[in-house]
Motif scaffolding. Structure first.
Motif, mmCIF file in Angstrom:
data_model
loop_
_atom_site.group_PDB
_atom_site.id
_atom_site.type_symbol
_atom_site.label_atom_id
_atom_site.label_comp_id
_atom_site.label_asym_id
_atom_site.label_seq_id
_atom_site.Cartn_x
_atom_site.Cartn_y
_atom_site.Cartn_z
ATOM 1 N N GLY A 89 0.822 -1.136 0.096
ATOM 2 C CA GLY A 89 -0.052 -0.023 -0.180
ATOM 3 C C GLY A 89 0.801 1.311 0.075
ATOM 4 O O GLY A 89 0.458 2.308 0.529
ATOM 5 N N PHE A 90 2.205 1.098 -0.400
ATOM 6 C CA PHE A 90 2.808 2.448 -0.554
ATOM 7 C C PHE A 90 2.886 2.944 -2.080
ATOM 8 O O PHE A 90 2.959 2.222 -2.803
ATOM 9 C CB PHE A 90 4.350 1.982 0.008
ATOM 10 C CG PHE A 90 4.621 1.369 1.137
ATOM 11 C CD1 PHE A 90 3.745 2.057 2.655
ATOM 12 C CD2 PHE A 90 5.161 0.383 1.510
ATOM 13 C CE1 PHE A 90 4.160 1.284 3.663
ATOM 14 C CE2 PHE A 90 5.255 -0.341 2.747
ATOM 15 C CZ PHE A 90 4.814 0.167 3.729
ATOM 16 N N PRO A 91 3.083 4.549 -1.888
ATOM 17 C CA PRO A 91 2.776 4.933 -3.088
ATOM 18 C C PRO A 91 4.369 5.259 -3.828
ATOM 19 O O PRO A 91 4.592 6.225 -4.151
ATOM 20 C CB PRO A 91 2.470 6.530 -3.006
ATOM 21 C CG PRO A 91 2.967 6.557 -1.399
ATOM 22 C CD PRO A 91 2.820 5.291 -0.769
ATOM 23 N N PHE A 92 5.355 4.123 -3.390
ATOM 24 C CA PHE A 92 6.734 4.108 -3.818
ATOM 25 C C PHE A 92 6.645 4.568 -5.532
ATOM 26 O O PHE A 92 6.002 3.898 -6.277
ATOM 27 C CB PHE A 92 7.093 2.982 -3.474
ATOM 28 C CG PHE A 92 8.867 2.559 -3.487
ATOM 29 C CD1 PHE A 92 9.530 3.526 -3.011
ATOM 30 C CD2 PHE A 92 9.331 1.567 -4.444
ATOM 31 C CE1 PHE A 92 10.779 3.356 -2.935
ATOM 32 C CE2 PHE A 92 10.635 1.401 -4.304
ATOM 33 C CZ PHE A 92 11.401 2.475 -3.617
ATOM 34 N N ARG A 93 7.744 5.041 -5.839
ATOM 35 C CA ARG A 93 7.944 5.492 -7.254
ATOM 36 C C ARG A 93 9.540 5.294 -7.810
ATOM 37 O O ARG A 93 10.285 5.817 -6.909
ATOM 38 C CB ARG A 93 7.557 7.092 -7.453
ATOM 39 C CG ARG A 93 7.192 7.188 -8.894
ATOM 40 C CD ARG A 93 6.502 8.666 -9.121
ATOM 41 N NE ARG A 93 7.500 9.764 -8.904
ATOM 42 C CZ ARG A 93 8.076 10.416 -9.789
ATOM 43 N NH1 ARG A 93 8.188 9.956 -11.049
ATOM 44 N NH2 ARG A 93 8.910 11.484 -9.492
ATOM 45 N N MET A 94 9.689 4.766 -8.735
ATOM 46 C CA MET A 94 11.019 4.494 -9.384
ATOM 47 C C MET A 94 10.744 4.895 -10.913
ATOM 48 O O MET A 94 9.701 4.437 -11.448
ATOM 49 C CB MET A 94 11.286 2.896 -9.220
ATOM 50 C CG MET A 94 11.648 2.630 -7.717
ATOM 51 S SD MET A 94 11.904 0.997 -7.593
ATOM 52 C CE MET A 94 13.726 1.209 -7.831
ATOM 53 N N THR A 95 11.611 5.222 -11.660
ATOM 54 C CA THR A 95 11.785 5.451 -12.811
ATOM 55 C C THR A 95 13.341 4.763 -13.506
ATOM 56 O O THR A 95 14.100 4.573 -12.879
ATOM 57 C CB THR A 95 11.882 6.940 -13.478
ATOM 58 O OG1 THR A 95 12.976 7.582 -12.573
ATOM 59 C CG2 THR A 95 10.580 7.749 -12.951
ATOM 60 N N VAL A 96 13.107 4.728 -15.046
ATOM 61 C CA VAL A 96 14.515 4.339 -15.867
ATOM 62 C C VAL A 96 14.739 5.149 -16.608
ATOM 63 O O VAL A 96 14.143 6.093 -17.275
ATOM 64 C CB VAL A 96 13.979 2.825 -16.311
ATOM 65 C CG1 VAL A 96 15.223 2.576 -17.276
ATOM 66 C CG2 VAL A 96 13.646 1.784 -15.264
ATOM 67 N N GLU A 97 16.202 5.433 -16.508
ATOM 68 C CA GLU A 97 16.474 6.678 -17.560
ATOM 69 C C GLU A 97 18.006 6.085 -18.189
ATOM 70 O O GLU A 97 18.688 5.448 -17.391
ATOM 71 C CB GLU A 97 16.923 7.887 -16.532
ATOM 72 C CG GLU A 97 15.923 8.597 -15.776
ATOM 73 C CD GLU A 97 16.469 9.654 -14.867
ATOM 74 O OE1 GLU A 97 17.736 10.014 -14.828
ATOM 75 O OE2 GLU A 97 15.762 10.394 -14.394
ATOM 76 N N GLU A 98 17.940 6.714 -19.379
ATOM 77 C CA GLU A 98 19.409 6.204 -19.930
ATOM 78 C C GLU A 98 20.494 6.498 -19.267
ATOM 79 O O GLU A 98 20.500 7.917 -18.998
ATOM 80 C CB GLU A 98 19.207 6.754 -21.482
ATOM 81 C CG GLU A 98 20.220 5.917 -22.435
ATOM 82 C CD GLU A 98 20.140 6.235 -23.664
ATOM 83 O OE1 GLU A 98 21.171 6.325 -24.647
ATOM 84 O OE2 GLU A 98 18.943 6.545 -24.272
ATOM 85 N N ALA A 99 21.416 6.052 -18.977
ATOM 86 C CA ALA A 99 22.714 6.026 -18.393
ATOM 87 C C ALA A 99 23.557 7.183 -19.349
ATOM 88 O O ALA A 99 23.579 7.243 -20.577
ATOM 89 C CB ALA A 99 23.282 4.991 -17.859
#
Length: 99
Positions: A89-99
């Motif tokens: 139930g957590f609104p945890f956010r992650m993204t992927v970006e080009e290195a």
């Protein structure tokens, strides 16, 4: 030994390293620090000290890169982490970006 009239063809194969992508964790005011550390240990294979250091970077800076991977691996790790967060139930956010 060359045979007269023989044509030789040179072929050049360009082999490129696959692109790398950074997994970025974003801070929020609801996901517990302990949960973030758990994600870093369980999914990103960090030891406790590194996991705590990364969690504090996310907390203090608002975001931090927690690993660099090929695209498929980066996306898979993010998906696993977000599924764990959703179950809790957590609104945890992650993204992927080009290195």
């Amino acid at each position: 030994m060359s045979v007269q009239g023989e044509t030789r063809e040179k072929s050049r194969i360009n082999i490129r390293e696959p692109k790398h992508y950074k997994v970025i964790m974003h801070n929020d005011d609801f996901t517990p620090m302990e949960f973030v550390v758990e994600i870093l240990i369980y999914i990103f294979r960090k030891d406790l000290l590194e996991a705590e250091r990364l969690m504090m970077m996310v907390h203090e800076s608002g975001r931090a890169a927690v690993g660099t991977y090929s695209y498929d691996i980066a996306v898979t790790k993010v998906r696993e982490a977000l599924e764990m967060a959703k179950k809790e139930g957590f609104p945890f956010r992650m993204t992927v970006e080009e290195a």
